[in-house]
Write a protein that holds these residues in place. Structure first.
Motif, PDB file in Angstrom:
ATOM      1  N   THR A 194     -14.192  -5.113   8.856  1.00 29.77           N
ATOM      2  CA  THR A 194     -14.493  -3.738   8.474  1.00 29.77           C
ATOM      3  C   THR A 194     -14.922  -2.987   9.721  1.00 29.77           C
ATOM      4  O   THR A 194     -15.850  -3.404  10.413  1.00 29.77           O
ATOM      5  CB  THR A 194     -15.601  -3.679   7.410  1.00 29.77           C
ATOM      6  OG1 THR A 194     -15.161  -4.351   6.221  1.00 29.77           O
ATOM      7  CG2 THR A 194     -15.948  -2.239   7.066  1.00 29.77           C
ATOM      8  N   VAL A 195     -14.235  -1.888  10.015  1.00 33.28           N
ATOM      9  CA  VAL A 195     -14.463  -1.148  11.257  1.00 33.28           C
ATOM     10  C   VAL A 195     -14.824   0.293  10.927  1.00 33.28           C
ATOM     11  O   VAL A 195     -14.082   0.988  10.235  1.00 33.28           O
ATOM     12  CB  VAL A 195     -13.212  -1.178  12.161  1.00 33.28           C
ATOM     13  CG1 VAL A 195     -13.465  -0.385  13.441  1.00 33.28           C
ATOM     14  CG2 VAL A 195     -12.817  -2.609  12.491  1.00 33.28           C
ATOM     15  N   ARG A 196     -15.975   0.726  11.441  1.00 38.43           N
ATOM     16  CA  ARG A 196     -16.366   2.131  11.347  1.00 38.43           C
ATOM     17  C   ARG A 196     -16.103   2.804  12.693  1.00 38.43           C
ATOM     18  O   ARG A 196     -16.290   2.188  13.750  1.00 38.43           O
ATOM     19  CB  ARG A 196     -17.837   2.266  10.971  1.00 38.43           C
ATOM     20  CG  ARG A 196     -18.150   1.820   9.557  1.00 38.43           C
ATOM     21  CD  ARG A 196     -19.597   2.103   9.185  1.00 38.43           C
ATOM     22  NE  ARG A 196     -19.900   3.537   9.212  1.00 38.43           N
ATOM     23  CZ  ARG A 196     -21.083   4.050   8.834  1.00 38.43           C
ATOM     24  NH1 ARG A 196     -22.058   3.247   8.423  1.00 38.43           N
ATOM     25  NH2 ARG A 196     -21.292   5.351   8.884  1.00 38.43           N
ATOM     26  N   THR A 197     -15.676   4.046  12.644  1.00 38.77           N
ATOM     27  CA  THR A 197     -15.302   4.759  13.863  1.00 38.77           C
ATOM     28  C   THR A 197     -16.264   5.904  14.158  1.00 38.77           C
ATOM     29  O   THR A 197     -16.767   6.560  13.235  1.00 38.77           O
ATOM     30  CB  THR A 197     -13.873   5.311  13.759  1.00 38.77           C
ATOM     31  OG1 THR A 197     -13.817   6.260  12.681  1.00 38.77           O
ATOM     32  CG2 THR A 197     -12.865   4.204  13.508  1.00 38.77           C
ATOM     33  N   PHE A 198     -16.500   6.133  15.456  1.00 41.07           N
ATOM     34  CA  PHE A 198     -17.465   7.146  15.877  1.00 41.07           C
ATOM     35  C   PHE A 198     -16.922   7.922  17.072  1.00 41.07           C
ATOM     36  O   PHE A 198     -16.049   7.454  17.801  1.00 41.07           O
ATOM     37  CB  PHE A 198     -18.793   6.486  16.259  1.00 41.07           C
ATOM     38  CG  PHE A 198     -19.494   5.827  15.111  1.00 41.07           C
ATOM     39  CD1 PHE A 198     -20.381   6.533  14.319  1.00 41.07           C
ATOM     40  CD2 PHE A 198     -19.248   4.491  14.818  1.00 41.07           C
ATOM     41  CE1 PHE A 198     -21.024   5.922  13.243  1.00 41.07           C
ATOM     42  CE2 PHE A 198     -19.887   3.874  13.755  1.00 41.07           C
ATOM     43  CZ  PHE A 198     -20.774   4.589  12.967  1.00 41.07           C
ATOM     44  N   GLY A 199     -17.513   9.090  17.293  1.00 37.78           N
ATOM     45  CA  GLY A 199     -17.223   9.849  18.506  1.00 37.78           C
ATOM     46  C   GLY A 199     -16.053  10.781  18.338  1.00 37.78           C
ATOM     47  O   GLY A 199     -16.007  11.586  17.429  1.00 37.78           O
ATOM     48  N   ILE A 222     -12.375   6.912  20.736  1.00 37.43           N
ATOM     49  CA  ILE A 222     -12.961   6.435  19.486  1.00 37.43           C
ATOM     50  C   ILE A 222     -13.831   5.218  19.775  1.00 37.43           C
ATOM     51  O   ILE A 222     -13.387   4.268  20.429  1.00 37.43           O
ATOM     52  CB  ILE A 222     -11.880   6.044  18.457  1.00 37.43           C
ATOM     53  CG1 ILE A 222     -10.933   7.225  18.174  1.00 37.43           C
ATOM     54  CG2 ILE A 222     -12.524   5.535  17.170  1.00 37.43           C
ATOM     55  CD1 ILE A 222     -11.567   8.373  17.452  1.00 37.43           C
ATOM     56  N   GLY A 223     -15.073   5.248  19.301  1.00 31.20           N
ATOM     57  CA  GLY A 223     -15.930   4.065  19.348  1.00 31.20           C
ATOM     58  C   GLY A 223     -15.790   3.281  18.059  1.00 31.20           C
ATOM     59  O   GLY A 223     -15.632   3.866  16.976  1.00 31.20           O
ATOM     60  N   TYR A 224     -15.829   1.953  18.170  1.00 27.62           N
ATOM     61  CA  TYR A 224     -15.596   1.098  17.002  1.00 27.62           C
ATOM     62  C   TYR A 224     -16.805   0.197  16.743  1.00 27.62           C
ATOM     63  O   TYR A 224     -17.256  -0.521  17.649  1.00 27.62           O
ATOM     64  CB  TYR A 224     -14.367   0.212  17.226  1.00 27.62           C
ATOM     65  CG  TYR A 224     -13.078   0.974  17.416  1.00 27.62           C
ATOM     66  CD1 TYR A 224     -12.415   1.552  16.346  1.00 27.62           C
ATOM     67  CD2 TYR A 224     -12.515   1.097  18.685  1.00 27.62           C
ATOM     68  CE1 TYR A 224     -11.223   2.243  16.521  1.00 27.62           C
ATOM     69  CE2 TYR A 224     -11.321   1.786  18.882  1.00 27.62           C
ATOM     70  CZ  TYR A 224     -10.680   2.357  17.792  1.00 27.62           C
ATOM     71  OH  TYR A 224      -9.498   3.032  17.977  1.00 27.62           O
ATOM     72  N   LEU A 225     -17.304   0.223  15.513  1.00 28.11           N
ATOM     73  CA  LEU A 225     -18.343  -0.706  15.059  1.00 28.11           C
ATOM     74  C   LEU A 225     -17.680  -1.724  14.139  1.00 28.11           C
ATOM     75  O   LEU A 225     -17.198  -1.365  13.057  1.00 28.11           O
ATOM     76  CB  LEU A 225     -19.453   0.042  14.325  1.00 28.11           C
ATOM     77  CG  LEU A 225     -20.538  -0.812  13.686  1.00 28.11           C
ATOM     78  CD1 LEU A 225     -21.328  -1.587  14.734  1.00 28.11           C
ATOM     79  CD2 LEU A 225     -21.480   0.047  12.836  1.00 28.11           C
ATOM     80  N   TYR A 260     -20.816  -3.008  18.453  1.00 25.17           N
ATOM     81  CA  TYR A 260     -20.344  -1.650  18.707  1.00 25.17           C
ATOM     82  C   TYR A 260     -19.749  -1.550  20.096  1.00 25.17           C
ATOM     83  O   TYR A 260     -20.405  -1.828  21.096  1.00 25.17           O
ATOM     84  CB  TYR A 260     -21.507  -0.667  18.571  1.00 25.17           C
ATOM     85  CG  TYR A 260     -21.147   0.785  18.837  1.00 25.17           C
ATOM     86  CD1 TYR A 260     -20.052   1.383  18.217  1.00 25.17           C
ATOM     87  CD2 TYR A 260     -21.927   1.566  19.678  1.00 25.17           C
ATOM     88  CE1 TYR A 260     -19.736   2.720  18.448  1.00 25.17           C
ATOM     89  CE2 TYR A 260     -21.627   2.905  19.920  1.00 25.17           C
ATOM     90  CZ  TYR A 260     -20.527   3.466  19.302  1.00 25.17           C
ATOM     91  OH  TYR A 260     -20.219   4.791  19.529  1.00 25.17           O
ATOM     92  N   HIS A 261     -18.473  -1.147  20.146  1.00 22.56           N
ATOM     93  CA  HIS A 261     -17.748  -0.901  21.392  1.00 22.56           C
ATOM     94  C   HIS A 261     -17.509   0.602  21.479  1.00 22.56           C
ATOM     95  O   HIS A 261     -16.692   1.143  20.737  1.00 22.56           O
ATOM     96  CB  HIS A 261     -16.424  -1.664  21.380  1.00 22.56           C
ATOM     97  CG  HIS A 261     -15.705  -1.700  22.693  1.00 22.56           C
ATOM     98  ND1 HIS A 261     -15.407  -0.553  23.407  1.00 22.56           N
ATOM     99  CD2 HIS A 261     -15.201  -2.737  23.428  1.00 22.56           C
ATOM    100  CE1 HIS A 261     -14.756  -0.886  24.513  1.00 22.56           C
ATOM    101  NE2 HIS A 261     -14.627  -2.200  24.552  1.00 22.56           N
ATOM    102  N   PRO A 262     -18.208   1.316  22.380  1.00 20.91           N
ATOM    103  CA  PRO A 262     -18.095   2.778  22.401  1.00 20.91           C
ATOM    104  C   PRO A 262     -16.940   3.324  23.216  1.00 20.91           C
ATOM    105  O   PRO A 262     -16.751   4.540  23.263  1.00 20.91           O
ATOM    106  CB  PRO A 262     -19.420   3.202  23.029  1.00 20.91           C
ATOM    107  CG  PRO A 262     -19.728   2.094  23.985  1.00 20.91           C
ATOM    108  CD  PRO A 262     -19.229   0.836  23.316  1.00 20.91           C
ATOM    109  N   GLY A 263     -16.145   2.425  23.874  1.00 20.04           N
ATOM    110  CA  GLY A 263     -15.135   2.932  24.793  1.00 20.04           C
ATOM    111  C   GLY A 263     -15.808   3.655  25.930  1.00 20.04           C
ATOM    112  O   GLY A 263     -16.869   3.257  26.409  1.00 20.04           O
ATOM    113  N   ASP A 264     -15.220   4.757  26.371  1.00 19.07           N
ATOM    114  CA  ASP A 264     -15.794   5.546  27.463  1.00 19.07           C
ATOM    115  C   ASP A 264     -16.618   6.694  26.887  1.00 19.07           C
ATOM    116  O   ASP A 264     -16.266   7.881  26.999  1.00 19.07           O
ATOM    117  CB  ASP A 264     -14.691   6.077  28.374  1.00 19.07           C
ATOM    118  CG  ASP A 264     -14.239   5.047  29.395  1.00 19.07           C
ATOM    119  OD1 ASP A 264     -14.622   3.875  29.260  1.00 19.07           O
ATOM    120  OD2 ASP A 264     -13.484   5.408  30.310  1.00 19.07           O
TER     121      ASP A 264
END
Length: 220
Positions: free
Chosen positions: A105-110, A126-129, A135-139
């Motif tokens: 289950t992946v929630r997306t942020f940013g 897109i950051g992925y939880l 949590y991987h926020p990318g850049d």
């Protein structure tokens, strides 16, 4: 769930026989990317920059394994679909959504890459939880809202951040555990300087910082 750290921002997550890979970028050697993508069921891409998306190895992998699903910002996904043609599972990822990915289950942020310079246009990010755990926020330094994050992957060093911002990001997210990503441009001396400070400030807030070497695995 088990996490394997690869060069820079690439990580591999494994759970119950399912494999999810985030940001297979071009700072990894080809053999390393092949190892990271081996058996992958899903690939998440945070944004278009090549240190997070090495297009040719990923395209080659998808052509050889068309069952692998990719989720990426819409502009990135459109480009991949154009190069691949029909019959591939390449999906748009939007912020503030939930993705159910066959056991993950992946929630997306940013939504936007951190500012590098006012005269350099930002791109979608897109950051992925994943599974409410890592949590991987990318850049970006976007803090997930309304929830706690047990494990944070913190972008340690980049053209768009400075050490004080990394420390404030860790403090704001307040995870239990921090591991580093976005570290591919650091020398051994650079690691020592930045990690000493991030680790010390994290500890003040009850957060444990742990460096992961390339290829190192940790159970989350």
């Amino acid at each position: 769930m088990e996490l394997t750290k690869y060069t820079h921002s690439c990580v591999r997550l494994e759970k119950a026989g399912r494999v999810l890979v985030v940001d297979p970028g071009n700072l990894s050697e080809p053999g390393e990317l092949a190892e990271a993508l081996d058996g992958a069921h899903h690939v998440l891409v945070t944004h278009v920059h090549p240190d997070h998306l090495d297009r040719e190895p990923l395209l080659a992998h998808l052509r050889a394994h068309p069952g692998t699903a990719v989720h990426a910002p819409a502009s990135v996904a459109a480009g991949l679909r154009e190069e691949l043609g029909e019959g591939f599972a390449v999906h748009d990822a939007e912020p503030e959504t939930v993705l159910e990915l066959d056991g993950f289950t992946v929630r997306t942020f940013g939504g936007q890459h951190a500012l590098i310079h006012p005269q350099i246009r930002t791109v979608d990010n897109i950051g992925y939880l994943i599974d409410g755990t890592v949590y991987h926020p990318g850049d970006s330094l976007v803090v997930p809202h309304g929830l706690s994050v047990p494990v944070l992957l913190a972008p340690l060093h980049a053209p768009w951040n400075k050490m004080s911002e990394v420390i404030d990001f860790v403090v704001a997210v307040r995870p239990r555990q921090v591991h580093q990503i976005h570290d591919g441009l650091l020398s051994p001396a650079g690691f020592r300087i930045i990690e000493k400070q991030v680790s010390a400030f994290a500890a003040k807030y009850g957060v444990r910082y742990r460096h992961l070497g390339v290829g190192e695995r940790v159970v989350l």
